[in-house]
Motif scaffolding. Sequence first.
Motif, PDB file in Angstrom:
ATOM      1  N   SER A 137     -28.690 -82.449 -81.397  1.00 44.21           N
ATOM      2  CA  SER A 137     -29.545 -82.428 -80.216  1.00 44.21           C
ATOM      3  C   SER A 137     -28.714 -82.249 -78.964  1.00 44.21           C
ATOM      4  CB  SER A 137     -30.343 -83.734 -80.128  1.00 44.21           C
ATOM      5  OG  SER A 137     -29.467 -84.828 -80.013  1.00 44.21           O
ATOM      6  N   LYS A 138     -29.347 -81.697 -77.949  1.00 44.95           N
ATOM      7  CA  LYS A 138     -28.659 -81.478 -76.681  1.00 44.95           C
ATOM      8  C   LYS A 138     -28.316 -82.811 -76.027  1.00 44.95           C
ATOM      9  CE  LYS A 138     -30.341 -78.298 -74.065  1.00 44.95           C
ATOM     10  NZ  LYS A 138     -31.230 -77.604 -73.113  1.00 44.95           N
ATOM     11  N   LEU A 139     -27.068 -82.949 -75.624  1.00 42.74           N
ATOM     12  CA  LEU A 139     -26.629 -84.153 -74.941  1.00 42.74           C
ATOM     13  C   LEU A 139     -26.842 -83.980 -73.449  1.00 42.74           C
ATOM     14  CD1 LEU A 139     -23.266 -84.716 -76.836  1.00 42.74           C
ATOM     15  CD2 LEU A 139     -25.412 -85.915 -77.228  1.00 42.74           C
ATOM     16  N   THR A 140     -27.346 -85.005 -72.791  1.00 44.45           N
ATOM     17  CA  THR A 140     -27.492 -84.955 -71.346  1.00 44.45           C
ATOM     18  C   THR A 140     -26.824 -86.172 -70.737  1.00 44.45           C
ATOM     19  OG1 THR A 140     -29.033 -85.099 -69.492  1.00 44.45           O
ATOM     20  CG2 THR A 140     -29.812 -85.925 -71.606  1.00 44.45           C
ATOM     21  N   PRO A 141     -26.092 -85.998 -69.642  1.00 45.29           N
ATOM     22  CA  PRO A 141     -25.423 -87.152 -69.027  1.00 45.29           C
ATOM     23  C   PRO A 141     -26.375 -88.013 -68.225  1.00 45.29           C
ATOM     24  CG  PRO A 141     -25.045 -85.222 -67.686  1.00 45.29           C
ATOM     25  CD  PRO A 141     -25.823 -84.762 -68.900  1.00 45.29           C
ATOM     26  N   LEU A 142     -27.617 -87.596 -68.053  1.00 40.02           N
ATOM     27  CA  LEU A 142     -28.515 -88.306 -67.168  1.00 40.02           C
ATOM     28  C   LEU A 142     -29.290 -89.412 -67.861  1.00 40.02           C
ATOM     29  CD1 LEU A 142     -29.842 -85.401 -64.928  1.00 40.02           C
ATOM     30  CD2 LEU A 142     -27.740 -86.731 -64.745  1.00 40.02           C
ATOM     31  N   ASP A 143     -29.098 -89.572 -69.168  1.00 46.69           N
ATOM     32  CA  ASP A 143     -29.745 -90.664 -69.880  1.00 46.69           C
ATOM     33  C   ASP A 143     -29.037 -91.989 -69.646  1.00 46.69           C
ATOM     34  OD1 ASP A 143     -31.561 -88.868 -70.915  1.00 46.69           O
ATOM     35  OD2 ASP A 143     -30.421 -88.529 -72.754  1.00 46.69           O
ATOM     36  N   GLN A 144     -27.792 -91.916 -69.194  1.00 45.79           N
ATOM     37  CA  GLN A 144     -26.997 -93.109 -68.933  1.00 45.79           C
ATOM     38  C   GLN A 144     -26.337 -92.973 -67.559  1.00 45.79           C
ATOM     39  OE1 GLN A 144     -24.617 -92.578 -72.615  1.00 45.79           O
ATOM     40  NE2 GLN A 144     -25.267 -94.656 -73.140  1.00 45.79           N
ATOM     41  N   LEU A 145     -25.877 -94.088 -67.033  1.00 42.00           N
ATOM     42  CA  LEU A 145     -25.171 -94.087 -65.751  1.00 42.00           C
ATOM     43  C   LEU A 145     -23.685 -93.971 -66.044  1.00 42.00           C
ATOM     44  CD1 LEU A 145     -25.757 -94.407 -62.710  1.00 42.00           C
ATOM     45  CD2 LEU A 145     -25.366 -96.857 -62.982  1.00 42.00           C
ATOM     46  N   LYS A 146     -23.069 -92.857 -65.595  1.00 40.64           N
ATOM     47  CA  LYS A 146     -21.691 -92.571 -65.972  1.00 40.64           C
ATOM     48  C   LYS A 146     -20.865 -92.135 -64.768  1.00 40.64           C
ATOM     49  CE  LYS A 146     -22.434 -91.241 -70.824  1.00 40.64           C
ATOM     50  NZ  LYS A 146     -21.536 -92.292 -71.344  1.00 40.64           N
ATOM     51  N   LEU A 147     -19.551 -92.330 -64.900  1.00 37.28           N
ATOM     52  CA  LEU A 147     -18.572 -91.841 -63.930  1.00 37.28           C
ATOM     53  C   LEU A 147     -17.776 -90.700 -64.541  1.00 37.28           C
ATOM     54  CD1 LEU A 147     -16.817 -94.863 -62.156  1.00 37.28           C
ATOM     55  CD2 LEU A 147     -18.448 -93.242 -61.169  1.00 37.28           C
ATOM     56  N   GLY A 148     -17.446 -89.727 -63.691  1.00 34.72           N
ATOM     57  CA  GLY A 148     -16.614 -88.617 -64.129  1.00 34.72           C
ATOM     58  C   GLY A 148     -15.589 -88.273 -63.054  1.00 34.72           C
ATOM     59  N   VAL A 149     -14.797 -87.242 -63.341  1.00 36.20           N
ATOM     60  CA  VAL A 149     -13.789 -86.797 -62.382  1.00 36.20           C
ATOM     61  C   VAL A 149     -13.495 -85.326 -62.608  1.00 36.20           C
ATOM     62  CG1 VAL A 149     -11.728 -87.304 -63.770  1.00 36.20           C
ATOM     63  CG2 VAL A 149     -11.613 -87.492 -61.272  1.00 36.20           C
ATOM     64  N   CYS A 150     -13.177 -84.610 -61.539  1.00 34.36           N
ATOM     65  CA  CYS A 150     -12.758 -83.211 -61.630  1.00 34.36           C
ATOM     66  C   CYS A 150     -11.259 -83.172 -61.929  1.00 34.36           C
ATOM     67  CB  CYS A 150     -13.041 -82.471 -60.321  1.00 34.36           C
ATOM     68  SG  CYS A 150     -14.766 -82.515 -59.813  1.00 34.36           S
ATOM     69  N   TYR A 151     -10.877 -82.333 -62.891  1.00 40.70           N
ATOM     70  CA  TYR A 151      -9.479 -82.286 -63.318  1.00 40.70           C
ATOM     71  C   TYR A 151      -9.073 -80.832 -63.509  1.00 40.70           C
ATOM     72  CZ  TYR A 151      -5.214 -83.677 -65.830  1.00 40.70           C
ATOM     73  OH  TYR A 151      -3.911 -83.880 -66.217  1.00 40.70           O
ATOM     74  N   TYR A 152      -7.837 -80.532 -63.121  1.00 36.05           N
ATOM     75  CA  TYR A 152      -7.318 -79.170 -63.181  1.00 36.05           C
ATOM     76  C   TYR A 152      -6.022 -79.164 -63.979  1.00 36.05           C
ATOM     77  CZ  TYR A 152     -10.892 -78.636 -59.706  1.00 36.05           C
ATOM     78  OH  TYR A 152     -12.107 -78.641 -59.069  1.00 36.05           O
ATOM     79  N   PRO A 153      -6.118 -79.163 -65.312  1.00 35.99           N
ATOM     80  CA  PRO A 153      -4.900 -79.240 -66.137  1.00 35.99           C
ATOM     81  C   PRO A 153      -3.959 -78.072 -65.891  1.00 35.99           C
ATOM     82  CG  PRO A 153      -6.816 -78.636 -67.469  1.00 35.99           C
ATOM     83  CD  PRO A 153      -7.334 -79.063 -66.138  1.00 35.99           C
ATOM     84  N   GLU A 154      -4.496 -76.935 -65.445  1.00 34.02           N
ATOM     85  CA  GLU A 154      -3.640 -75.779 -65.175  1.00 34.02           C
ATOM     86  C   GLU A 154      -2.719 -76.018 -63.978  1.00 34.02           C
ATOM     87  OE1 GLU A 154      -7.648 -74.717 -63.099  1.00 34.02           O
ATOM     88  OE2 GLU A 154      -6.907 -76.022 -64.708  1.00 34.02           O
ATOM     89  N   HIS A 155      -2.989 -77.057 -63.185  1.00 33.06           N
ATOM     90  CA  HIS A 155      -2.161 -77.363 -62.015  1.00 33.06           C
ATOM     91  C   HIS A 155      -0.999 -78.302 -62.332  1.00 33.06           C
ATOM     92  CE1 HIS A 155      -5.793 -76.573 -59.094  1.00 33.06           C
ATOM     93  NE2 HIS A 155      -5.461 -75.519 -59.801  1.00 33.06           N
ATOM     94  N   TRP A 156      -0.994 -78.920 -63.533  1.00 31.53           N
ATOM     95  CA  TRP A 156      -0.079 -80.024 -63.786  1.00 31.53           C
ATOM     96  C   TRP A 156       0.750 -79.789 -65.036  1.00 31.53           C
ATOM     97  CZ3 TRP A 156      -0.132 -82.373 -59.457  1.00 31.53           C
ATOM     98  CH2 TRP A 156      -1.314 -82.468 -58.719  1.00 31.53           C
ATOM     99  N   PRO A 157       1.986 -80.301 -65.056  1.00 32.91           N
ATOM    100  CA  PRO A 157       2.795 -80.225 -66.277  1.00 32.91           C
ATOM    101  C   PRO A 157       2.062 -80.895 -67.443  1.00 32.91           C
ATOM    102  CG  PRO A 157       4.123 -80.973 -64.422  1.00 32.91           C
ATOM    103  CD  PRO A 157       2.702 -80.972 -63.950  1.00 32.91           C
ATOM    104  N   GLU A 158       2.162 -80.307 -68.606  1.00 31.18           N
ATOM    105  CA  GLU A 158       1.406 -80.803 -69.751  1.00 31.18           C
ATOM    106  C   GLU A 158       1.780 -82.234 -70.117  1.00 31.18           C
ATOM    107  OE1 GLU A 158       0.061 -79.220 -74.192  1.00 31.18           O
ATOM    108  OE2 GLU A 158       1.086 -77.901 -72.780  1.00 31.18           O
ATOM    109  N   GLN A 159       2.994 -82.656 -69.802  1.00 34.13           N
ATOM    110  CA  GLN A 159       3.394 -84.016 -70.146  1.00 34.13           C
ATOM    111  C   GLN A 159       2.628 -85.072 -69.355  1.00 34.13           C
ATOM    112  OE1 GLN A 159       5.464 -81.585 -69.052  1.00 34.13           O
ATOM    113  NE2 GLN A 159       7.019 -82.356 -67.618  1.00 34.13           N
ATOM    114  N   LEU A 160       1.908 -84.655 -68.294  1.00 35.79           N
ATOM    115  CA  LEU A 160       1.092 -85.609 -67.532  1.00 35.79           C
ATOM    116  C   LEU A 160      -0.297 -85.817 -68.142  1.00 35.79           C
ATOM    117  CD1 LEU A 160       1.775 -84.579 -63.810  1.00 35.79           C
ATOM    118  CD2 LEU A 160       2.779 -86.491 -65.064  1.00 35.79           C
TER     119      LEU A 160
END
Length: 688
Positions: free
Chosen positions: A2-25
Motif C-alpha cells: 500500500s502507498k505510504l503517506t507521511p501525514l498519518d503520523q507526526l514526523k520530523l525530517g531534514v533536507c540532506y545533500y550527500p553529493e556535497h559531503w565526503p562519504e565518510q560523513l
Amino acid sequence: MSKLTPLDQLKLGVCYYPEHWPEQLWEDDYRRMRELGISVVRVGEFAWSIFEPEEGIFSFDLFDRTLDLAHKHGLKIILGTPTATPPAWLTQRYPEVLNATFDGVTIQHGLRRHYNYSSTKYRELCAIITRTMAEHYKDHPAVIGWQIDNEFNCETSEFYADADHAAFRQWLKEKYGTLDALNAAWGTVFWSQTYSDWEQVHLPRQTTGGKQPNPHLALDEKRFISDNTISFAAVQGHILREVAPNHWITTNGLFGHLDNHRMTDELLDFFSYDSYPQFSTIYYDEKEENRLADRGWSQSLGAVRSISRNFCIMEQQAGPGGWVNKMDMPSPKPGQMRLWTYQSIAHGANLVVYFRWRTATFGQEIYWHGLNDYHNRENRRIREARQIGGELTTIGDRVAGTTYAAEVAIVRDYDNEWDGEYDVWHGPFRWKSNTEWFKAMTRRHIPSDILFMRTTTSIEDLRQYRMLVYAHPAIMTDETAALLEQYVSMGGIVVFGCRTGYKDMRGHCYMRPFPGAAANLCGISVEEFTMVKGSRAPMSMAWSKAGESGEPVITAANAFNDVLLPESENVQVMATYTSEHYAGKPAVTRHTFGSGEAWYYGAVFDEAAAALVLEAAGISSPVNDWLELPPQVELAIRQDERGPLCFLLNYGEEPAAIAVKGLKRDLISGSELHGDAVIEPFGVMILE
C-alpha cells in the motif's frame, strides 16, 4: 504494497545533500539524525548532473549508496525530481530550453530555474530523467515519495521565450476558438488593437509606456502561466503514477501565477510548503502599523491549509538564512526554531522537514544555515531539534489525526489576485485588508482559515464557517454571487470591502450599478466613489455599543471610499463618513438577508474596523469562557472526535501570563493547569 503517506503520523525530517559531503560523513550524519528523532530525509532535487552527467548516460552509484545507508539506519527518503536545475550540457546543447526576460533577453545558465515550461525539448528531457529515476528507485525500501521539481515559479513567475509566445497562442486558440471571440474578450476595439491574424498575438511586450499591456491580456497571461506550469508538472506526475504507484507525490511552493489547488487536485497526494518565518524581518512594509512579524507567517500557513488540510513543510527554517548576495535573515533566537516548528504543526503540518542538515561550505547558499554549522559540532539548534524530536515522539499519536478548526474564513481567489497585479484600482487593497483582518482575529484569539473561491466551491464548503470575509472581489460572477446569497440566506455572515462585484471574468466592468453582481446580496448601490490619496477620511462608527461617552467610535477609511446608498428596507447603516463632501453619507452597511447578514465596508480595512465588525457580528474567541490570553499569544485549534487541542504560541521575548478556568493538561509537559500560569518566551503549550 500500500502507498505510504507521511501525514498519518507526526514526523520530523531534514533536507540532506550527500553529493556535497565526503562519504565518510554519511553514516555519522544518519546516526545523529535518528538520535534527534528525525525519520524522513529529502534528497536529490538539485542533482541532475549527478544522475545524468552526460545526455543519455545515467549514474546512480552515489545515491544508491546513500539510500542504502539511510535504509540501514531506518530513515525514509523523499526523492526530488531534479528538473529545477538543468545541467550545463543540457542548456549548451539545447539553448531553446532557456527562459527569456520581458525584453526578450535570454536567461543564461548559472543559477537555477533558468528554463521555460513551454520547450518541448525540455519536457522530453524531464520525462526521460523522471522515468529513469522512477524505474530505478520504485522498489527501493527506503523511498516513500517524490517531490516534483522544486518551488515552481520561484525566482520568476513570468516566461517570454519564443516557445512561450507560441504556447500562449495555442492556449488562446483552445480557450476562445476564434479571433473574433478573443477580440471581444480583450476589448481590442479600444485603441484599434484588433487582431486579424493569430501571429499578431503575443504575451506582453514592450509598449510606449513600458510594460503596460491590454489589461485583459495581462489577466489571461497569468491564467496561461498557471495552466502551463500544471501541464509541465503533469509530465512528471503522470510518469510517477505509472511507474511508482506505491509512492506518494507532492511538490513544494506557494509562489505566483499558479493555481496550487487545481495542481494538487489533479496531480498530488498533498501539498507541501517551505516555511521561513524570518522572511517577515526582511520583506515587509516599513509603514505597516502593528505588524505581526513571524506570527504573520500563520497567514501563509492558512493558505497552504486551504490546499491540503494536512500538509508537509518541506523546508522549515532552522537557522539564519541568506544567499551570498541577498536575503540576510537573522538567526533564530533561543526557542524560536521550536516555536516555528509548532506554528507549522498547529496550522496543519504533520511532517516538518528542516532545511538543512548542515550548512553548505560552497555555492550560492553558504549563508543559508541548517541545523549543523560547518564545523559539525553540537550547537544550540541541534539541542533544540533534539528537544522537539523527543516531544513529538510523545505527543505525535494524539496530534496526527487532528485538523485545524475555525469559524471564520478569509476568502481569496486567483482571478482577482492575478487581475489585481495590474489593476491599481483594487489590487493593492487585498493584501492590506486581509492582513488587518488577520491581525484583528489573531490578537483576539479567533482562529481563522483561508478559503479560495473556485468554480468547484459548494455551499457545503461555505457552511463550515459562521463568517466569510471577502474583502475586495472586483471580479465576481453571478454564479458566485448566487452561492454567497444561498450561504447568507441560511444564516451565514459575509463581509465585503470597497470595489466589490463590478467586473466579470474577462475583467470587463458590468453595466450595472456597483457593487454589480453583489448588489442584491448587499442591498445597496454605490452612489459615488473616490480614491483617497495622501490622507485618511475618518468614519463615524455608529455601533449599537458606542464608546463610554456615548459618542460613536471613530476609525479611518483608508485608500478608497465608496459612498453607499441603501436600496433595501433591511439595510442598517452602521457608519457614516465624517469629512469631505460626502460627510454624513453611509460608509458601512449591514443587510439582513434571509437568516444571515451581508456587510459592505466602503473602504480598505484596518485592524480597528475589522474588530468592530467582529464585535457587532457576535464573533469571539472559542476559549473566552475558560481561558484568558494576552495579545502576544496565538491560539490555534486542531481537533478530532476526541476533542480540541489548543495550541498556545508565545511570539514574545517576555513570558506570557495566562489564566485557566477549570482543569486542563499541557500535552507537551504533561502538567495539569488551573488558575494562573506562564508561557516562557517563544514558548508553546498544547492544552487538552
